[in-house]
Design an enzyme around this catalytic site. Structure first.
Site, PDB file in Angstrom:
ATOM      1  CE  LYS A  35      13.920  10.366 -42.226  1.00  0.00           C
ATOM      2  NZ  LYS A  35      14.405  11.173 -43.368  1.00  0.00           N
ATOM      3  CB  THR A  36      19.479   6.690 -38.421  1.00  0.00           C
ATOM      4  OG1 THR A  36      18.532   6.277 -39.399  1.00  0.00           O
ATOM      5  CG2 THR A  36      19.931   5.494 -37.595  1.00  0.00           C
ATOM      6  CB  THR A  61      10.588   9.354 -46.944  1.00  0.00           C
ATOM      7  OG1 THR A  61       9.921   8.128 -47.239  1.00  0.00           O
ATOM      8  CG2 THR A  61      12.043   9.079 -46.644  1.00  0.00           C
ATOM      9  CG  ASP A  93      14.429   4.246 -41.357  1.00  0.00           C
ATOM     10  OD1 ASP A  93      13.740   5.274 -41.520  1.00  0.00           O
ATOM     11  OD2 ASP A  93      15.514   4.060 -41.951  1.00  0.00           O
ATOM     12  NE  ARG A 131      22.017   8.070 -45.933  1.00  0.00           N
ATOM     13  CZ  ARG A 131      20.748   7.699 -45.772  1.00  0.00           C
ATOM     14  NH1 ARG A 131      19.965   7.519 -46.812  1.00  0.00           N
ATOM     15  NH2 ARG A 131      20.258   7.500 -44.563  1.00  0.00           N
TER      16      ARG A 131
END
Ligand code: ADE
Length: 314
Positions: free
Chosen positions: A51-52, A145, A96, A204
């Site tokens: 997302k980032t 999330t 975020d 990640r």
């Protein structure tokens, strides 16, 4: 920082999330043609899916800058007002954990998103006055999330809402190969595939496992990551063939041994395992459900026969 250079810099370098890329490619081109900023964008889904990264890519594609923050850092009104007033034309503001915005921060955001305006109250009580300041048009990218925890007025102010999905093993393999090249780590296709298979659909995690396997191969072997080396290293690090770690297995085992496989409530699982219920819900559960080891029913969570089998029960 190393982490930064591992992020794909442009949309063309971003592997996976095909649908999202298609949606954004169109939005970018249309916004550029009109000379306007992108519509506000809400990205949701499990952590670690990019997302980032996508927000930084949007800024690169739109040739603007991206300010990154997280909702808990915007507790006081002046935090968010300061940030909004510092945005230049078309800039992207990435927030975020946007479901954790305070009420006040959220109410400051509504006119900012809708009319590029902030309303500030000066003074208290009888003499309080409201002043409005205009902002330069900007794009808000929100990430969460838990889309269900967003208030509907906030959710409704986003022009594009998109869920990021878990990555396919082939996509993760490509990501591992790309990262290995950046890290100048020799790796075979099979070695990359083994890491990808155990990365729980999450870039990640794939990149984190790659770094651990690289350490192992440099210390214990020739340095090249083969399938055997990856398997040996990941076994040593307690990452099983499905990518489950110690906590995943503890959650499933506890449900099987203490609750005969369920149904059992989230809070009960949390106390039985000593793991935070929110972490279970947002980090562990989504992948266990994705690979069919856990199910959610109206009476609680249950483990599937596949989970019993995977953990060696009858
Ligand atoms: N590294 C982490 N996520 C990635 C992605 N989606 N594409 C390419 N490289 C990545």
């Amino acid at each position: 920082k190393q982490e930064e250079s591992l992020r794909p810099p442009r949309l063309a370098d971003y592997i996976g999330q095909k649908e999202l890329k298609e949606v954004l490619t169109i939005a970018i081109q249309a916004a550029k043609n009109r000379g306007e900023p992108l519509d506000h964008l809400l990205l949701y889904g499990p952590p670690g899916l990019g997302k980032t990264t996508m927000s930084l890519i949007l800024a690169a594609e739109m040739e603007v800058s991206c300010k990154i923050t997280t909702a808990p850092a915007l507790e006081r009104p002046r935090d968010i007002v300061g940030l909004l007033m510092s945005m230049k034309q078309g800039d992207i503001l990435f927030i975020d954990e946007i479901h954790r915005l305070s009420r006040m921060a959220e109410e400051l955001l509504y006119p900012a998103m809708e009319d590029f305006r902030v309303d500030i109250t000066i003074g208290k009580g009888q003499s309080a006055k409201t002043r409005s300041f205009s902002l330069l048009p900007f794009t808000l990218v929100g990430a969460t999330t838990r889309i269900g925890s967003l208030t509907s007025p906030l959710r409704d102010r986003f022009g594009i809402i998109h869920r990021l999905r878990f990555y396919e093993p082939e996509e993760l393999s490509q990501i591992v190969l790309r990262t290995a090249e950046i890290l100048k780590t020799p790796i075979t296709d099979e070695g990359a595939a083994e890491i990808a298979r155990r990365a729980r659909g999450t870039p990640r995690i794939a990149n984190r496992l790659l770094k651990r396997v690289r350490d192992y191969s440099q210390v214990k072997a020739s340095g090249e990551i083969t399938q055997q080396i990856a398997t040996d290293a990941l076994t040593l690090f307690n990452v099983d063939p499905l990518g489950l770690d110690w906590t995943d297995r503890l959650i499933l085992k506890s449900m099987i041994e203490n609750f005969n496989g369920g149904p059992v409530g989230l809070e009960t699982i949390a106390s039985a395992t000593g793991e935070d219920s929110q972490t279970i819900e947002e980090v562990y559960e989504p992948y266990l459900m994705q690979i069919g080891l856990m199910q959610r029913t109206h009476r609680g969570r249950t483990v599937t026969p596949a989970a019993w089998k995977h953990l060696g029960y009858d």
